[in-house]
Design an enzyme around this catalytic site. Structure first.
Site, PDB file in Angstrom:
ATOM      1  N   SER A  97       9.660 -23.529   5.394  1.00 36.25           N
ATOM      2  CA  SER A  97      10.135 -23.152   6.734  1.00 36.25           C
ATOM      3  C   SER A  97      11.041 -24.170   7.395  1.00 36.25           C
ATOM      4  O   SER A  97      11.552 -23.907   8.492  1.00 36.25           O
ATOM      5  CB  SER A  97       8.937 -22.864   7.652  1.00 36.25           C
ATOM      6  N   LYS A 100      14.324 -22.907   8.490  1.00 37.84           N
ATOM      7  CA  LYS A 100      14.520 -22.263   9.790  1.00 37.84           C
ATOM      8  C   LYS A 100      15.397 -23.110  10.710  1.00 37.84           C
ATOM      9  O   LYS A 100      15.934 -22.596  11.698  1.00 37.84           O
ATOM     10  CB  LYS A 100      13.165 -21.993  10.457  1.00 37.84           C
ATOM     11  N   SER A 155       6.336 -20.779  13.529  1.00 39.97           N
ATOM     12  CA  SER A 155       7.059 -20.548  12.280  1.00 39.97           C
ATOM     13  C   SER A 155       6.996 -19.082  11.883  1.00 39.97           C
ATOM     14  O   SER A 155       6.870 -18.740  10.693  1.00 39.97           O
ATOM     15  CB  SER A 155       6.494 -21.429  11.162  1.00 39.97           C
TER      16      SER A 155
END
Length: 393
Positions: A97, A100, A155
């Site tokens: 993640s 991101k 997340s």
């Protein structure tokens, strides 16, 4: 206007002088005093980041670099972009993640935070099994700012899917993310799933993730989200519920002591990537960004503790180490991509680290001699021997 003999000779001589200068001293033309070389790689320091192993250039009194278990890591000055130390900085690994961060850099500028959007059920299709979710509900209206809270704090892959739909779709977003990465000089990153979910061929590197984290800190909106410890998220029934940032180094949850001065950025985990983290902290007017990818330690919170050790070292090492590279190094890379650049900088790696500081008197002299010889040849061919009474300068 007609150019007379003297002017023609001067023009030719200047052209030949310039040619001599370019032939003999390309480095002097681009790195001399008062000249901004732009975001290009430097010789020895840049080449270090392509070599395996740990790299640091300590000066007198520098602390010892911590011994970390991460497969790849990097620490840099967020203001200057100077890389203070790194281990396998360009090793391509799944980012989880932390990808991101690139998603936000790509999508956030085109979506004002106050926009309200009703979620279509189709926008939540295709979320990977076991994904982290913030609880986005079908047919519920959210502000874009709510969705970004879901991305940064929880997340939430569901929030990413909705924002990607607003950005033109999943595939379009992945393509734009790669374009954004290239524009930032991050050339190790391949995007297959914009939320960071494991996908074949999806990779990034400690170098690239540090580039994304640093770029994000320059955006007030990004910086605000990534430093937020908790927020309220809209519930299905019209109320709201609290969400807490999963970056334990920021919140101090689960027995991890919060890091003094931490200002973000993003953590991640998948079974394939292991734990990953981009962390930034500010102390005494100095901001550092660190990346830790896939620690092999058995300790449950190793990614946070190794980031802590790295940041502690970076603040202590301020002014006591020379950079081993720059986060701006690949913004203007040679043709052929990172592999070609790696070859180019490796070829120059045998030069001493301070070679660009050597005097260039031989360059100037050589260029002058070559240019002068060119003028003499030109005069001889064009006008024959110069008469003894001809004017001389």
């Amino acid at each position: 206007m007609t150019i007379g003999f003297a002017s023609r000779a001067a023009v030719s001589g200047c052209a030949l002088c310039a040619a001599g200068l370019l032939a003999l001293a390309p480095a002097a033309a681009t790195t001399g005093p008062g000249v901004d070389p732009g975001p290009r790689t430097t010789d020895a320091p840049a080449s270090l980041l392509y070599r395996p192993g740990t790299h640091v250039r300590p000066r007198a009194g520098a602390p010892e670099v911590p011994d970390l278990s991460a497969r790849s890591w990097l620490i840099a000055d967020a203001d200057s972009g100077a890389v203070l130390a790194a281990h396998d900085a360009h090793r391509r690994l799944p980012p989880a993640s932390t990808l991101k961060t690139l998603f936000a850099l790509t999508v956030m500028p085109g979506l004002p935070s106050g926009i309200r959007h009703r979620v279509d059920p189709e926008e939540l299709e295709g979320i990977g099994p076991g994904s982290s979710l913030v609880g986005v509900a079908e047919n519920r209206t959210y502000r874009v700012s709510d969705l970004w809270n879901g991305v940064f704090l929880n997340s939430g892959n569901d929030a990413v899917h909705v924002l990607a739909a607003l950005n033109g779709g999943w595939r379009v977003t992945a393509e734009r993310m790669e374009e954004k990465a290239r524009a930032l000089g991050a050339r190790d990153t391949r995007v297959k799933s914009p939320d960071g979910y494991d996908a074949p061929g999806q990779v990034s590197s400690a170098f690239d993730l540090a580039v994304f984290g640093r770029a994000g800190l320059r955006s007030p909106e990004f910086a605000e989200y990534c430093a937020r410890a908790e927020a309220a998220f809209p519930a299905r029934d019209g109320g709201s519920y609290p969400i807490v940032n999963t970056n334990r180094l920021l919140t101090g949850a689960d027995g991890v002591a919060p890091y003094r001065g931490l200002i973000g950025v993003k953590n991640g985990y998948t079974s394939h990537a292991g734990n990953t983290l981009v962390a930034a902290a500010r102390r005494d007017g100095r901001t550092l960004v660190a990346t830790v990818m896939n620690p092999r330690s058995d300790e449950g919170h190793a990614v946070y503790e190794e980031a802590r050790d790295l940041l502690d070292w970076g603040f202590e090492a301020a002014g006591r180490v020379s950079p081993v590279g720059s986060l701006d190094a690949l913004r203007s890379a040679p043709p052929g991509g990172p592999e070609a650049e790696a070859v180019a900088v490796s070829a120059s790696a045998s030069r001493e680290d301070d070679s660009d500081e050597r005097p260039v008197w031989w360059t100037i002299t050589g260029a002058g001699l070559l240019g002068g010889a060119g003028v003499a040849v030109y005069l001889r061919l064009r006008w024959g021997p110069v008469p003894k009474d001809s004017p001389r300068s």
